[in-house]
Design a protein around this motif. Structure first.
Motif, short mmCIF file in Angstrom:
data_model
loop_
_atom_site.label_atom_id
_atom_site.label_comp_id
_atom_site.label_asym_id
_atom_site.label_seq_id
_atom_site.Cartn_x
_atom_site.Cartn_y
_atom_site.Cartn_z
N LEU A 1 1.00 -1.11 0.01
CA LEU A 1 -0.03 -0.09 0.08
C LEU A 1 1.04 1.28 0.16
O LEU A 1 0.71 2.32 -0.61
N HIS A 2 2.09 1.19 0.81
CA HIS A 2 2.87 2.28 1.10
C HIS A 2 4.16 1.89 1.39
O HIS A 2 4.35 1.20 2.35
N ASN A 3 5.16 1.93 0.49
CA ASN A 3 6.53 1.44 0.56
C ASN A 3 7.31 2.48 1.74
O ASN A 3 8.13 3.22 1.02
N GLY A 4 6.84 2.82 2.91
CA GLY A 4 7.34 3.72 3.88
C GLY A 4 6.43 4.75 4.01
O GLY A 4 5.46 4.93 3.38
N ALA A 5 6.57 5.26 5.22
CA ALA A 5 5.69 6.44 5.76
C ALA A 5 6.24 6.99 6.74
O ALA A 5 7.09 6.89 7.55
N ARG A 6 5.80 8.48 7.06
CA ARG A 6 6.27 9.13 8.02
C ARG A 6 4.86 9.29 8.90
O ARG A 6 3.91 10.10 8.33
N LEU A 7 4.78 9.16 10.22
CA LEU A 7 3.62 9.39 10.92
C LEU A 7 3.65 10.47 12.10
O LEU A 7 4.74 10.41 12.72
N PHE A 8 2.67 11.17 12.44
CA PHE A 8 2.71 12.21 13.36
C PHE A 8 3.85 13.05 13.43
O PHE A 8 4.28 13.55 14.64
N GLU A 9 4.31 13.69 12.54
CA GLU A 9 5.22 14.41 12.51
C GLU A 9 4.85 16.01 12.61
O GLU A 9 3.70 16.32 12.13
N ASN A 10 5.21 16.47 13.76
CA ASN A 10 4.83 17.80 14.12
C ASN A 10 5.10 18.82 13.12
O ASN A 10 6.41 19.03 12.71
N THR A 11 4.23 19.71 12.74
CA THR A 11 4.47 20.49 11.54
C THR A 11 5.50 21.65 11.94
O THR A 11 5.92 22.32 11.37
N LYS A 12 5.64 22.10 13.21
CA LYS A 12 6.44 23.12 13.80
C LYS A 12 7.70 22.45 14.14
O LYS A 12 8.88 23.29 13.94
N THR A 13 7.86 21.29 14.54
CA THR A 13 9.32 20.69 15.26
C THR A 13 9.73 19.55 14.84
O THR A 13 10.67 19.16 15.15
N GLY A 14 8.94 18.93 13.91
CA GLY A 14 9.61 17.69 13.28
C GLY A 14 9.07 16.60 14.17
O GLY A 14 8.03 16.48 15.02
N GLY A 15 10.22 15.31 14.38
CA GLY A 15 10.00 14.38 15.11
C GLY A 15 8.80 13.53 14.43
O GLY A 15 8.69 13.45 13.09
N GLY A 16 8.11 12.76 15.14
CA GLY A 16 7.23 11.72 14.70
C GLY A 16 7.79 10.30 14.43
O GLY A 16 8.91 10.05 14.99
N TYR A 17 7.12 9.44 13.75
CA TYR A 17 7.72 8.05 13.46
C TYR A 17 7.93 8.05 11.98
O TYR A 17 7.20 8.57 11.07
N GLU A 18 8.67 7.06 11.56
CA GLU A 18 9.12 6.81 10.31
C GLU A 18 9.06 4.90 10.16
O GLU A 18 9.55 4.59 10.88
N LEU A 19 8.28 4.79 9.19
CA LEU A 19 8.10 3.23 8.63
C LEU A 19 9.09 3.34 7.64
O LEU A 19 8.78 3.90 6.49
N LEU A 20 10.17 2.65 7.70
CA LEU A 20 11.16 2.55 6.61
C LEU A 20 10.82 2.05 5.18
O LEU A 20 10.01 1.01 5.35
N SER A 21 11.12 2.40 4.17
CA SER A 21 11.07 1.80 2.88
C SER A 21 11.83 0.49 2.84
O SER A 21 12.74 0.40 3.48
N LEU A 22 11.69 -0.32 1.86
CA LEU A 22 12.47 -1.49 1.65
C LEU A 22 14.09 -1.12 1.27
O LEU A 22 14.72 -1.66 1.27
N TYR A 23 13.85 0.09 0.83
CA TYR A 23 15.37 0.73 0.37
C TYR A 23 16.12 1.23 1.48
O TYR A 23 17.40 1.00 1.31
N GLU A 24 15.39 1.50 2.44
CA GLU A 24 16.12 1.96 3.82
C GLU A 24 16.25 0.92 4.97
O GLU A 24 17.07 1.14 5.65
N ILE A 25 15.72 0.05 4.96
CA ILE A 25 15.88 -1.24 6.05
C ILE A 25 16.93 -1.43 5.99
O ILE A 25 17.80 -1.71 7.11
N PRO A 26 17.66 -2.25 5.06
CA PRO A 26 19.12 -2.39 5.12
C PRO A 26 20.09 -1.67 5.60
O PRO A 26 20.81 -2.09 6.42
N ASP A 27 19.96 -0.34 5.30
CA ASP A 27 20.86 0.64 6.03
C ASP A 27 20.80 0.86 7.09
O ASP A 27 21.45 1.23 7.88
#
Length: 121
Positions: free
Chosen positions: A69-95
Motif C-alpha cells: 500500500l505504501h513503501n514507507g511512511a512518516r507518521l505524527f510528524e509535528n508541523t512546527k518541530t518535526g519528530g514523529g515516527y518513520e516506517l522505513l521503505s524497503l530501500y531504507e531497511i538494510p541501511d
C-alpha cells in the motif's frame, strides 16, 4: 475471508486526516499540535519478493501488506518541530537494520528486523 489489517488501519487513519494529510492531536495540559502524515507510493510485489530473496529476511504478513500500500511512511510528524515516527521503505531497511541495535544486545535481538524508528533524538 482474509482481512488485510494494514488496509483497515490505514483506511481508518486516513478518514481522520484533512486534505493536507494532517490531524490535530491533543497533548497533556490541554495543548494541541498539528501532525503531518506522509505516505510513500506502494512497493510492487516483485520488489517485496526481491527484497526477501536478497536479504534472507522474513517480512511479517501485515508489514508486507503495508508495503504493497505504501513503501514507507512518516507518521505524527509535528508541523512546527518535526519528530514523529518513520516506517522505513524497503530501500531504507538494510541501511538502518543494525545501526539501531545496541552493541551488547542479546543474540535473539540480532534476528529482529528494524522497520521503523522515532527520529526524535
Amino acid at each position: 475471508m482474509a482481512t488485510n489489517l494494514a488496509q483497515l488501519v490505514l483506511d481508518g487513519l486516513k478518514k481522520r486526516l484533512d486534505s493536507n494529510n494532517q490531524i490535530t492531536v491533543p497533548k497533556k495540559g490541554g495543548k494541541i499540535y498539528t501532525a503531518q502524515f506522509t505516505f510513500n507510493p506502494p512497493a510492487t510485489e516483485e520488489l517485496v519478493i526481491k527484497f526477501s530473496r536478497e536479504t534472507h529476511w522474513h517480512l511479517p504478513p501485515d508489514f508486507k501488506n503495508f508495503l504493497l500500500l505504501h513503501n514507507g511512511a512518516r507518521l505524527f510528524e509535528n508541523t512546527k518541530t518535526g519528530g514523529g515516527y518513520e516506517l522505513l521503505s524497503l530501500y531504507e531497511i538494510p541501511d538502518n537494520h543494525l545501526d539501531y541495535m545496541p552493541k551488547d544486545c542479546f543474540s535473539e535481538y540480532r534476528e529482529t528486523l528494524q522497520i521503523g524508528h522515532n527520529p526524535v533524538k
